[in-house]
Scaffold this active site. Sequence first.
Site, PDB file in Angstrom:
ATOM      1  N   GLY A  15       0.658  -1.402   0.067  1.00  0.00           N
ATOM      2  CA  GLY A  15      -0.013  -0.122   0.148  1.00  0.00           C
ATOM      3  C   GLY A  15       0.795   1.395   0.032  1.00  0.00           C
ATOM      4  O   GLY A  15       0.224   2.336   0.395  1.00  0.00           O
ATOM      5  N   SER A  16       1.988   1.252  -0.709  1.00  0.00           N
ATOM      6  CA  SER A  16       2.796   2.551  -0.412  1.00  0.00           C
ATOM      7  C   SER A  16       2.237   3.638  -1.275  1.00  0.00           C
ATOM      8  O   SER A  16       2.287   4.835  -1.095  1.00  0.00           O
ATOM      9  CB  SER A  16       4.221   2.277  -0.760  1.00  0.00           C
ATOM     10  OG  SER A  16       4.750   1.642  -1.975  1.00  0.00           O
ATOM     11  N   ASN A  17       1.757   3.159  -2.688  1.00  0.00           N
ATOM     12  CA  ASN A  17       1.239   4.117  -3.704  1.00  0.00           C
ATOM     13  C   ASN A  17      -0.137   4.478  -2.960  1.00  0.00           C
ATOM     14  O   ASN A  17      -0.371   5.748  -3.345  1.00  0.00           O
ATOM     15  CB  ASN A  17       1.205   3.217  -4.865  1.00  0.00           C
ATOM     16  CG  ASN A  17       2.259   3.515  -5.817  1.00  0.00           C
ATOM     17  OD1 ASN A  17       2.656   4.706  -5.908  1.00  0.00           O
ATOM     18  ND2 ASN A  17       2.706   2.479  -6.689  1.00  0.00           N
ATOM     19  N   LYS A  68     -13.409 -18.959  -8.786  1.00  0.00           N
ATOM     20  CA  LYS A  68     -13.108 -17.788  -8.823  1.00  0.00           C
ATOM     21  C   LYS A  68     -13.792 -16.716  -9.391  1.00  0.00           C
ATOM     22  O   LYS A  68     -13.696 -15.480  -9.136  1.00  0.00           O
ATOM     23  CB  LYS A  68     -11.339 -17.698  -9.431  1.00  0.00           C
ATOM     24  CG  LYS A  68     -10.608 -18.658  -8.646  1.00  0.00           C
ATOM     25  CD  LYS A  68     -10.439 -18.214  -7.038  1.00  0.00           C
ATOM     26  CE  LYS A  68      -9.714 -19.240  -6.516  1.00  0.00           C
ATOM     27  NZ  LYS A  68      -9.423 -18.918  -5.017  1.00  0.00           N
ATOM     28  N   MET A  93      -3.204  -6.868  -7.649  1.00  0.00           N
ATOM     29  CA  MET A  93      -2.400  -8.146  -8.323  1.00  0.00           C
ATOM     30  C   MET A  93      -3.427  -8.823  -9.140  1.00  0.00           C
ATOM     31  O   MET A  93      -3.220 -10.237  -9.582  1.00  0.00           O
ATOM     32  CB  MET A  93      -1.793  -8.950  -7.419  1.00  0.00           C
ATOM     33  CG  MET A  93      -0.710  -8.188  -6.673  1.00  0.00           C
ATOM     34  SD  MET A  93       0.371  -7.320  -7.660  1.00  0.00           S
ATOM     35  CE  MET A  93       1.269  -8.682  -8.581  1.00  0.00           C
ATOM     36  N   ARG A  94      -4.792  -8.499  -9.301  1.00  0.00           N
ATOM     37  CA  ARG A  94      -5.797  -9.312 -10.203  1.00  0.00           C
ATOM     38  C   ARG A  94      -6.023  -8.656 -11.410  1.00  0.00           C
ATOM     39  O   ARG A  94      -6.103  -7.369 -11.292  1.00  0.00           O
ATOM     40  CB  ARG A  94      -6.921  -9.559  -9.561  1.00  0.00           C
ATOM     41  CG  ARG A  94      -6.834 -10.121  -7.970  1.00  0.00           C
ATOM     42  CD  ARG A  94      -6.596 -11.421  -8.005  1.00  0.00           C
ATOM     43  NE  ARG A  94      -6.042 -11.979  -6.793  1.00  0.00           N
ATOM     44  CZ  ARG A  94      -5.120 -13.167  -6.555  1.00  0.00           C
ATOM     45  NH1 ARG A  94      -4.992 -13.805  -7.700  1.00  0.00           N
ATOM     46  NH2 ARG A  94      -4.933 -13.376  -5.391  1.00  0.00           N
ATOM     47  N   HIS A 112       2.217   1.282 -13.506  1.00  0.00           N
ATOM     48  CA  HIS A 112       2.842   0.130 -13.701  1.00  0.00           C
ATOM     49  C   HIS A 112       4.455   0.441 -13.793  1.00  0.00           C
ATOM     50  O   HIS A 112       4.930   1.602 -14.507  1.00  0.00           O
ATOM     51  CB  HIS A 112       2.522  -0.506 -15.034  1.00  0.00           C
ATOM     52  CG  HIS A 112       3.230  -1.461 -15.699  1.00  0.00           C
ATOM     53  ND1 HIS A 112       2.824  -2.759 -15.348  1.00  0.00           N
ATOM     54  CD2 HIS A 112       4.268  -1.647 -16.685  1.00  0.00           C
ATOM     55  CE1 HIS A 112       3.746  -3.698 -15.860  1.00  0.00           C
ATOM     56  NE2 HIS A 112       4.596  -3.180 -16.637  1.00  0.00           N
TER      57      HIS A 112
END
Length: 204
Positions: A15-17, A68, A93-94, A112
């Site tokens: 969660g740094s961004n 899923k 990450m999905r 990205h």
Amino acid sequence: MGKLKRLVFLASGRGSNFSACVEAIRKKKLPVQILALVSDNPGAKALDAAKSFQIPTKVLDFTKYDPKTAYHKDLLATLEELAPDLIVACGYMRILKPDIIKAFPNRILNVHPSLLPAFPGLDAQRQAIEYGAKITGCTVHFIEEGVDTGPIILQKSVEIDPNETEKELSLRILKEEHKILPLAIQLFCENKLKIQGRKVKILK
């Protein structure tokens, strides 16, 4: 400034961004209402960051879903219920499914760690080093149905030191991500982004 833009973040990891964006939004007093942080990972440190900012959280534990496809349906339902003007994927990450992208066209941002269209997908920093690139960087773009193919909003270049590790390069790129992702959010919320085909024009 106009009315507040409603914002939702998606995150899977540290969660740094996310933290950099929230801090920038609050410091600059941007016209933004942060509705929630949504995560697919109950162990994501981003959730702790959200709680420290007193931002509501929603966890859809991907590992608990079978099939899923049910996860993606629940995610869409969650986002439709929140009804954001903008969704920001930061360390999420999905791959977002077409139904979600169609529900929020040109309203989902991603950051990205490469200068797209170079080195899309996973391990972009490693890809750049192994390819022998001299320069890489980071990109903020709108998400469309391809992987890292959406219209580019902002980019920042980073020179590659041939002696540095992938981790060292990743950290230097991350510092630039912390600058351009909040700026892209600001430009969107100030109605300064205009998409013309594949190009994003930044209005004065």
